[in-house]
Design a protein around this motif. Structure first.
Motif, PDB file in Angstrom:
ATOM      1  N   ILE A  90       0.838  -1.211   0.000  1.00 55.31           N
ATOM      2  CA  ILE A  90       0.000   0.000   0.000  1.00 55.31           C
ATOM      3  C   ILE A  90       0.868   1.253   0.000  1.00 55.31           C
ATOM      4  CG2 ILE A  90      -1.763   1.284   1.256  1.00 55.31           C
ATOM      5  CD1 ILE A  90      -2.803  -1.384   2.322  1.00 55.31           C
ATOM      6  N   SER A  91       1.932   1.260   0.801  1.00 54.11           N
ATOM      7  CA  SER A  91       2.807   2.440   0.842  1.00 54.11           C
ATOM      8  C   SER A  91       3.432   2.707  -0.520  1.00 54.11           C
ATOM      9  CB  SER A  91       3.910   2.243   1.891  1.00 54.11           C
ATOM     10  OG  SER A  91       3.392   2.183   3.190  1.00 54.11           O
ATOM     11  N   MET A  92       3.860   1.649  -1.214  1.00 52.92           N
ATOM     12  CA  MET A  92       4.461   1.835  -2.530  1.00 52.92           C
ATOM     13  C   MET A  92       3.421   2.271  -3.556  1.00 52.92           C
ATOM     14  SD  MET A  92       7.268  -1.222  -2.801  1.00 52.92           S
ATOM     15  CE  MET A  92       7.820  -0.634  -4.386  1.00 52.92           C
ATOM     16  N   ALA A  93       2.215   1.714  -3.487  1.00 49.00           N
ATOM     17  CA  ALA A  93       1.168   2.107  -4.433  1.00 49.00           C
ATOM     18  C   ALA A  93       0.794   3.576  -4.257  1.00 49.00           C
ATOM     19  CB  ALA A  93      -0.057   1.216  -4.239  1.00 49.00           C
ATOM     20  N   ILE A  94       0.596   3.994  -3.018  1.00 49.38           N
ATOM     21  CA  ILE A  94       0.273   5.399  -2.764  1.00 49.38           C
ATOM     22  C   ILE A  94       1.455   6.291  -3.132  1.00 49.38           C
ATOM     23  CG2 ILE A  94      -0.264   7.084  -0.958  1.00 49.38           C
ATOM     24  CD1 ILE A  94      -1.847   4.923   0.475  1.00 49.38           C
ATOM     25  N   GLY A  95       2.658   5.849  -2.790  1.00 52.51           N
ATOM     26  CA  GLY A  95       3.846   6.644  -3.071  1.00 52.51           C
ATOM     27  C   GLY A  95       4.053   6.888  -4.550  1.00 52.51           C
ATOM     28  N   SER A 177       4.039   6.403   3.641  1.00 52.85           N
ATOM     29  CA  SER A 177       3.755   6.525   2.211  1.00 52.85           C
ATOM     30  C   SER A 177       4.347   7.806   1.632  1.00 52.85           C
ATOM     31  CB  SER A 177       2.247   6.472   1.951  1.00 52.85           C
ATOM     32  OG  SER A 177       1.576   7.484   2.680  1.00 52.85           O
ATOM     33  N   GLY A 178       4.433   8.880   2.416  1.00 51.74           N
ATOM     34  CA  GLY A 178       5.049  10.107   1.951  1.00 51.74           C
ATOM     35  C   GLY A 178       6.533   9.932   1.679  1.00 51.74           C
ATOM     36  N   TYR A 179       7.183   9.100   2.487  1.00 53.74           N
ATOM     37  CA  TYR A 179       8.601   8.818   2.267  1.00 53.74           C
ATOM     38  C   TYR A 179       8.791   8.047   0.965  1.00 53.74           C
ATOM     39  CZ  TYR A 179      13.326   7.121   3.192  1.00 53.74           C
ATOM     40  OH  TYR A 179      14.663   6.834   3.097  1.00 53.74           O
ATOM     41  N   ALA A 180       7.911   7.081   0.724  1.00 53.32           N
ATOM     42  CA  ALA A 180       7.960   6.355  -0.553  1.00 53.32           C
ATOM     43  C   ALA A 180       7.719   7.302  -1.716  1.00 53.32           C
ATOM     44  CB  ALA A 180       6.926   5.226  -0.551  1.00 53.32           C
ATOM     45  N   MET A 181       6.796   8.244  -1.532  1.00 56.13           N
ATOM     46  CA  MET A 181       6.536   9.239  -2.574  1.00 56.13           C
ATOM     47  C   MET A 181       7.798  10.037  -2.888  1.00 56.13           C
ATOM     48  SD  MET A 181       4.423  12.785  -2.182  1.00 56.13           S
ATOM     49  CE  MET A 181       5.816  13.351  -1.198  1.00 56.13           C
ATOM     50  N   ALA A 182       8.536  10.436  -1.849  1.00 62.27           N
ATOM     51  CA  ALA A 182       9.748  11.230  -2.066  1.00 62.27           C
ATOM     52  C   ALA A 182      10.789  10.437  -2.848  1.00 62.27           C
ATOM     53  CB  ALA A 182      10.319  11.679  -0.719  1.00 62.27           C
ATOM     54  N   LEU A 223      13.350  -1.263  -5.790  1.00 63.44           N
ATOM     55  CA  LEU A 223      14.076  -2.201  -4.942  1.00 63.44           C
ATOM     56  C   LEU A 223      14.528  -1.537  -3.649  1.00 63.44           C
ATOM     57  CD1 LEU A 223      15.220  -5.033  -4.617  1.00 63.44           C
ATOM     58  CD2 LEU A 223      17.265  -4.294  -5.855  1.00 63.44           C
ATOM     59  N   SER A 224      15.045  -0.313  -3.747  1.00 62.77           N
ATOM     60  CA  SER A 224      15.483   0.410  -2.551  1.00 62.77           C
ATOM     61  C   SER A 224      14.309   0.691  -1.619  1.00 62.77           C
ATOM     62  CB  SER A 224      16.151   1.726  -2.957  1.00 62.77           C
ATOM     63  OG  SER A 224      17.294   1.496  -3.742  1.00 62.77           O
ATOM     64  N   THR A 225      13.169   1.061  -2.187  1.00 66.05           N
ATOM     65  CA  THR A 225      11.984   1.335  -1.370  1.00 66.05           C
ATOM     66  C   THR A 225      11.506   0.090  -0.655  1.00 66.05           C
ATOM     67  OG1 THR A 225      11.340   3.032  -2.978  1.00 66.05           O
ATOM     68  CG2 THR A 225       9.666   2.335  -1.398  1.00 66.05           C
ATOM     69  N   VAL A 226      11.497  -1.038  -1.342  1.00 66.40           N
ATOM     70  CA  VAL A 226      11.094  -2.301  -0.704  1.00 66.40           C
ATOM     71  C   VAL A 226      12.028  -2.633   0.447  1.00 66.40           C
ATOM     72  CG1 VAL A 226      10.921  -4.788  -1.048  1.00 66.40           C
ATOM     73  CG2 VAL A 226       9.954  -3.240  -2.736  1.00 66.40           C
ATOM     74  N   ILE A 227      13.333  -2.462   0.247  1.00 63.10           N
ATOM     75  CA  ILE A 227      14.307  -2.772   1.283  1.00 63.10           C
ATOM     76  C   ILE A 227      14.080  -1.897   2.518  1.00 63.10           C
ATOM     77  CG2 ILE A 227      16.750  -2.723   1.893  1.00 63.10           C
ATOM     78  CD1 ILE A 227      16.051  -5.012   0.094  1.00 63.10           C
ATOM     79  N   ILE A 228      13.897  -0.600   2.300  1.00 65.55           N
ATOM     80  CA  ILE A 228      13.713   0.322   3.425  1.00 65.55           C
ATOM     81  C   ILE A 228      12.414   0.022   4.174  1.00 65.55           C
ATOM     82  CG2 ILE A 228      13.327   2.743   4.036  1.00 65.55           C
ATOM     83  CD1 ILE A 228      15.176   3.448   1.651  1.00 65.55           C
ATOM     84  N   LEU A 229      11.314  -0.156   3.445  1.00 62.61           N
ATOM     85  CA  LEU A 229      10.028  -0.422   4.091  1.00 62.61           C
ATOM     86  C   LEU A 229      10.031  -1.780   4.790  1.00 62.61           C
ATOM     87  CD1 LEU A 229       7.519   0.941   1.415  1.00 62.61           C
ATOM     88  CD2 LEU A 229       8.343   2.069   3.486  1.00 62.61           C
TER      89      LEU A 229
END
Length: 299
Positions: A90-95, A177-182, A223-229
């Motif tokens: 969800i965070s990645m989809a919103i981001g 989700s805002g962090y993923a957006m950034a 990939l980086s976003t998945v790792i961080i989340l």
């Protein structure tokens, strides 16, 4: 006449060359001791019969057998799977959706970006406390809707053992989700405009341009976003403690709260150390392939 090496020695030049090493060495030594030293200590304790206090007699895998024979551990693992899967997806989809919208150079982009990034500046303790008030059936959303005239409105997920885990997902997505957006927005802004212009000249629609050209280019960002989340999900502790306390009962227990409960409430230090080691192995299993892929690109 040539000067001897001894006469060429300058304390000032020697200090200048070695100053970075001198400054960094104490910090490196402290990190080595307090981080990696205690990781090694915890791993060793997981192989001992430690209870209230550490015992250094080697026992083998007995604590790991006890850990995997504990039903509460399976609840924590199941919750981690549910929480991390929904939280990351969800965070990645919103981001990515927000990043694509902001990439259109909309008005007040700075304000919108700040609004969505602001939650990331809060600690998970603050986030958990606020959402606990909002989702409390007697204080928050349910009471507000009933006072507004919707007498049959019910939203009791916070006190429902079957749905409480999803309140953690709601709060975590709101914060991250805002962090993923950034991250995605930075990736989108790095795409060469010439590629987008060429796609437009070829008659490609915006949807096809993003799905067929832009998003594949952003694979490293994904990939980086998945790792961080995933890292945030695995070590979730403060959000769980503040929002649900692991309850009702231990319905929202996570590996981190399981470890805390067994170490400081049930005084079973060996089992707690075994659970901490399992969490470390999970993080390593995620990070090592990522590092390997990145190192192969730079080799």
């Amino acid at each position: 006449m040539a000067r001897s090496p001894i006469s060429q020695f300058s304390p000032a030049r020697w200090l200048e060359r070695r100053l970075p090493v001198i400054v960094v060495s104490p910090l490196f030594a402290l990190s080595l001791f307090f981080v990696y030293g205690f990781i090694a200590w915890t791993a060793y304790i997981s192989f001992t019969p430690s209870g209230v206090m550490p015992v250094y007699d080697f026992q083998g895998l007995a604590q790991y057998e006890r850990l995997w024979a504990t039903p509460r551990w399976y609840v924590a693992i199941k919750n981690l799977f549910i929480f991390s899967s929904l939280f990351i997806a969800i965070s990645m989809a919103i981001g990515i959706l927000l990043a694509i919208l902001l990439d259109q150079r909309v008005r007040a982009e700075g304000l919108i970006r700040t609004v969505y990034l602001y939650p990331m500046a809060l600690s998970f303790i603050v986030t958990g406390t606020v959402w606990k008030w909002m989702l409390n059936p007697g204080l928050g959303l349910q009471r507000l809707m009933r006072e507004a005239g919707f007498e049959n409105f019910t939203f009791d997920w916070l006190v429902n053992s079957h749905y409480a885990i999803y309140t953690l997902v709601i709060a975590a997505v709101w914060q991250s989700s805002g962090y993923a957006m950034a991250l995605f927005l930075a990736g989108l802004r790095s795409v060469d405009d010439e590629i987008l212009k060429a796609a437009a000249v070829d008659g490609s629609s915006p949807w096809k341009t993003y799905t067929s050209i832009v998003l594949p280019i952003l694979r490293p960002v994904f990939l980086s976003t998945v790792i961080i989340l995933a890292h945030l999900a695995i070590k979730s502790f403060d959000l769980v403690v503040a929002l649900t306390g692991g309850g009702p009962g231990y319905a929202t227990d996570m590996p981190a709260t399981f470890m805390y409960a067994f170490a400081f409430q049930r005084s079973e230090l060996g089992v707690a150390a075994a659970s901490a080691t399992m969490m470390l192995m999970t993080i390593i299993a995620i990070i090592v392939p990522y590092l390997y892929s990145e190192l192969r690109k730079t080799a």
